[in-house]
Design a protein around this motif. Structure first.
Motif, PDB file in Angstrom:
ATOM      1  N   SER A  98      52.814  35.689  31.870  1.00 26.13           N
ATOM      2  CA  SER A  98      51.662  36.048  32.708  1.00 26.13           C
ATOM      3  C   SER A  98      50.523  36.413  31.761  1.00 26.13           C
ATOM      4  O   SER A  98      50.750  36.605  30.559  1.00 26.13           O
ATOM      5  N   THR A  99      49.334  36.555  32.283  1.00 23.24           N
ATOM      6  CA  THR A  99      48.198  36.925  31.420  1.00 23.24           C
ATOM      7  C   THR A  99      48.495  38.231  30.686  1.00 23.24           C
ATOM      8  O   THR A  99      48.255  38.351  29.481  1.00 23.24           O
ATOM      9  N   THR A 100      49.000  39.198  31.433  1.00 22.07           N
ATOM     10  CA  THR A 100      49.213  40.519  30.828  1.00 22.07           C
ATOM     11  C   THR A 100      50.243  40.445  29.706  1.00 22.07           C
ATOM     12  O   THR A 100      50.056  41.040  28.638  1.00 22.07           O
ATOM     13  N   ASN A 126      36.116  45.852  31.849  1.00 19.23           N
ATOM     14  CA  ASN A 126      37.200  44.856  31.889  1.00 19.23           C
ATOM     15  C   ASN A 126      38.253  45.206  32.943  1.00 19.23           C
ATOM     16  O   ASN A 126      38.359  46.327  33.418  1.00 19.23           O
ATOM     17  N   PHE A 127      39.059  44.197  33.262  1.00 24.51           N
ATOM     18  CA  PHE A 127      40.124  44.316  34.254  1.00 24.51           C
ATOM     19  C   PHE A 127      41.165  45.328  33.750  1.00 24.51           C
ATOM     20  O   PHE A 127      41.512  45.315  32.567  1.00 24.51           O
ATOM     21  N   SER A 129      44.399  45.678  33.754  1.00 23.03           N
ATOM     22  CA  SER A 129      45.619  45.255  33.061  1.00 23.03           C
ATOM     23  C   SER A 129      45.359  45.027  31.568  1.00 23.03           C
ATOM     24  O   SER A 129      46.209  45.336  30.717  1.00 23.03           O
ATOM     25  N   ASP A 130      44.195  44.505  31.240  1.00 22.81           N
ATOM     26  CA  ASP A 130      43.847  44.257  29.832  1.00 22.81           C
ATOM     27  C   ASP A 130      43.805  45.579  29.069  1.00 22.81           C
ATOM     28  O   ASP A 130      44.278  45.681  27.929  1.00 22.81           O
ATOM     29  N   TYR A 181      34.974  40.055  35.610  1.00 21.88           N
ATOM     30  CA  TYR A 181      35.601  39.784  36.910  1.00 21.88           C
ATOM     31  C   TYR A 181      34.795  40.289  38.088  1.00 21.88           C
ATOM     32  O   TYR A 181      34.901  39.758  39.185  1.00 21.88           O
ATOM     33  N   ASP A 206      39.603  37.013  27.260  1.00 19.01           N
ATOM     34  CA  ASP A 206      40.358  36.810  28.490  1.00 19.01           C
ATOM     35  C   ASP A 206      39.547  35.827  29.343  1.00 19.01           C
ATOM     36  O   ASP A 206      38.431  36.132  29.768  1.00 19.01           O
ATOM     37  N   CYS A 208      40.377  34.527  32.278  1.00 17.00           N
ATOM     38  CA  CYS A 208      40.833  34.453  33.679  1.00 17.00           C
ATOM     39  C   CYS A 208      39.748  33.943  34.625  1.00 17.00           C
ATOM     40  O   CYS A 208      40.018  33.154  35.517  1.00 17.00           O
ATOM     41  N   HIS A 209      38.517  34.432  34.442  1.00 16.69           N
ATOM     42  CA  HIS A 209      37.443  34.064  35.377  1.00 16.69           C
ATOM     43  C   HIS A 209      36.547  32.958  34.854  1.00 16.69           C
ATOM     44  O   HIS A 209      35.542  32.630  35.473  1.00 16.69           O
ATOM     45  N   CYS A 229      44.782  33.316  33.306  1.00 16.41           N
ATOM     46  CA  CYS A 229      45.705  33.014  34.398  1.00 16.41           C
ATOM     47  C   CYS A 229      45.336  31.644  34.962  1.00 16.41           C
ATOM     48  O   CYS A 229      44.249  31.122  34.692  1.00 16.41           O
ATOM     49  N   TYR A 231      46.001  30.818  38.380  1.00 15.35           N
ATOM     50  CA  TYR A 231      46.011  30.782  39.862  1.00 15.35           C
ATOM     51  C   TYR A 231      44.620  30.893  40.466  1.00 15.35           C
ATOM     52  O   TYR A 231      44.463  30.816  41.669  1.00 15.35           O
ATOM     53  N   LYS A 232      43.592  31.108  39.633  1.00 12.87           N
ATOM     54  CA  LYS A 232      42.240  31.224  40.197  1.00 12.87           C
ATOM     55  C   LYS A 232      41.586  29.828  40.223  1.00 12.87           C
ATOM     56  O   LYS A 232      41.960  29.000  41.033  1.00 12.87           O
TER      57      LYS A 232
END
Ligand code: PLP
Ligand code: 3DJ
Length: 421
Positions: A98-100, A126-127, A129-130, A181, A206, A208-209, A229, A231-232
């Motif tokens: 996973s990203t994390t 930042n998000f 989890s990071d 994000y 990161d 993700c976005h 990630c 899934y986006k």
């Protein structure tokens, strides 16, 4: 509002990517604008899952090495399919974990603190989890006080020079988002990387976005590592396996989180107790890959490679530009704060608007078939996605937003977020 509809229809008639819309499952009368949280399912993603299921059905254990999509090499295969989206050589890109987990893996592997140089630079936007992952690494290395956060001047966006000003000889590593994000701001990855390297600091992003929404040139920029990630914007489905990139100059370093799937594939089944790391990015795998959570990516990424990230970006900018223009022209009296930066080179794939009743407005929009998401404390995030949203979708979503504001129905929904927002 009528003139906006005409503009939307004109833009749609001109849209070279409109042919991909039919490839996705889009609910009836639904204006789905949440592709930056969970992208929609495409028929090709569905078909690739069914193909992999069929291999399991017919091949059993031999699915690891037989068939058109041998599971043993699927992480690398999907890495190859993602390489063009980030400007990297295929041998530096992998689908895994996973990203994390990938943040733990890359940061732990590349962080080499000394007595004087041990800080990790992040940002205050930042998000979570990071931040949790980076703090855990610092704690484990006995440098719990080493988290350095770049501050935002306006609470929404970051200034490149403020981040660069914090890059000194005490910083060992930097982890920043490529696109924030919440606000959707794009950071200047090239300039930040140059500045970090001038100070001898390892830097990673990161994505993700940003992946699937904007192009990247990670190799040319010299970025040390990246995680994301799928899934986006990549439409890999809930919990689909994440991605990572590590610059070839670091491939000789042994990974921190070791497992048998990071072993050299030729010797993996010798079952020796001495880790024989794969020579390339494969080393960053840990345990058995989550094949069924990777399978949708085979189909989903095919669409990206066909459509091309440059065209995706061009349409995405036009969609968010159209949305911002409508917001400016028609929404002044409702008290929205438009947070997303205006310049094209600073704007990712989504738009963030602030309002004191944001949670109620988000709920009211959903009840009318418009799907954005709410982000605490008082924001609605709206992502018109180039592969499946039309300009008419944007028009209808904002028309409904206007109706909700005019008739005050958002007040009926209270102003609290759902458990999953
Ligand atoms: C910027 C960012 N980093 C990390 C994550 C978490 O990723 P994961 O749940 O795949 O570990 C997300 C979204 O969930 C995110 O938006
Ligand atoms: N990963 C998510 C999930 O498991 C449930 C709901 C949302 C998400 C998200 O991805 C949130 C997302 N990272 C965000 O930008 O807020």
């Amino acid at each position: 509002m009528e003139k906006w509809l005409e503009t939307a229809r004109r833009y749609d008639a001109d849209d070279q990517l409109s042919k991909y819309r039919d490839e996705f499952y889009i609910g009836e009368n639904l204006y789905y604008m949440d592709g930056n949280s969970l992208g929609l399912m495409s028929r090709r993603a569905e078909a690739s899952v069914l193909d992999v299921m069929d291999d399991w059905k017919t091949l059993g254990i031999d699915g690891w090495t037989e068939g058109e999509r041998p599971w043993f090499y699927m992480s690398e295969r999907i890495g190859e399919l993602m390489a063009g989206l980030i400007g990297a050589d295929p041998v530096s890109v992998l689908a895994t974990n996973s990203t994390t987990v990938n943040i733990h893996q890359t940061v732990r592997t590349l962080y080499q603190p000394t007595e004087d140089r041990y800080k990790i630079l992040v940002d205050e936007l930042n998000f979570p989890s990071d931040i949790y992952a980076v703090q855990a690494v610092l704690d484990d290395y006995g440098h719990g006080d080493g988290l350095l956060k770049a501050k935002s001047r306006d609470g929404h966006n970051l200034e490149t020079e403020d981040i660069i000003a914090l890059m000194d000889e005490s910083v060992a590593l930097i982890l920043l988002p490529a696109v924030l994000y919440r606000s959707g701001q794009i950071l200047d990855m090239e300039r930040l990387t140059r500045a970090a390297h001038e100070k001898g600091i390892i830097i990673g992003f990161d994505l993700c976005h940003s992946i699937g929404a904007i192009p990247h040139e990670l190799k040319d920029w010299g970025v040390d590592f990246a995680v994301w990630c799928t899934y986006k914007h990549l439409n890999g489905g809930p919990g689909s396996v994440a991605g990572l990139y590590v610059h070839p100059k670091h491939h000789h370093k042994q990974v921190s989180l070791r497992g048998w799937f990071g072993n050299n594939k030729e010797s993996q089944f010798d079952m020796d107790h001495t880790f024989d790391p794969a020579a390339d990015i494969s080393q960053y795998q840990i345990g058995t890959p989550h094949i069924l959570s990777m399978a949708p990516l085979l189909g989903a990424l095919e669409i990206f490679n066909e459509a091309g990230i440059a065209d995706v970006r061009e349409k995405s900018l036009k969609l968010t530009g159209f949305m911002l223009e409508m917001l400016d022209a028609e929404f002044e009296k409702y008290g929205f704060e438009i947070v997303t930066p205006r310049p094209a080179d600073a704007r990712g794939g989504h738009v963030l608007i602030g309002h004191e009743n944001a949670a109620g407005i988000n709920a009211a929009l959903k009840s009318r078939g418009v799907i954005p998401d709410f982000r605490a404390p008082s924001f609605v995030r709206i992502a018109p996605v180039a592969l499946y949203n039309s300009f008419e979708d944007v028009y209808h979503a904002l028309k409904i937003l206007k109706e909700i504001m005019d008739d005050g129905t958002y007040k009926k929904f209270g102003n609290r977020r759902g458990v999953v927002a």
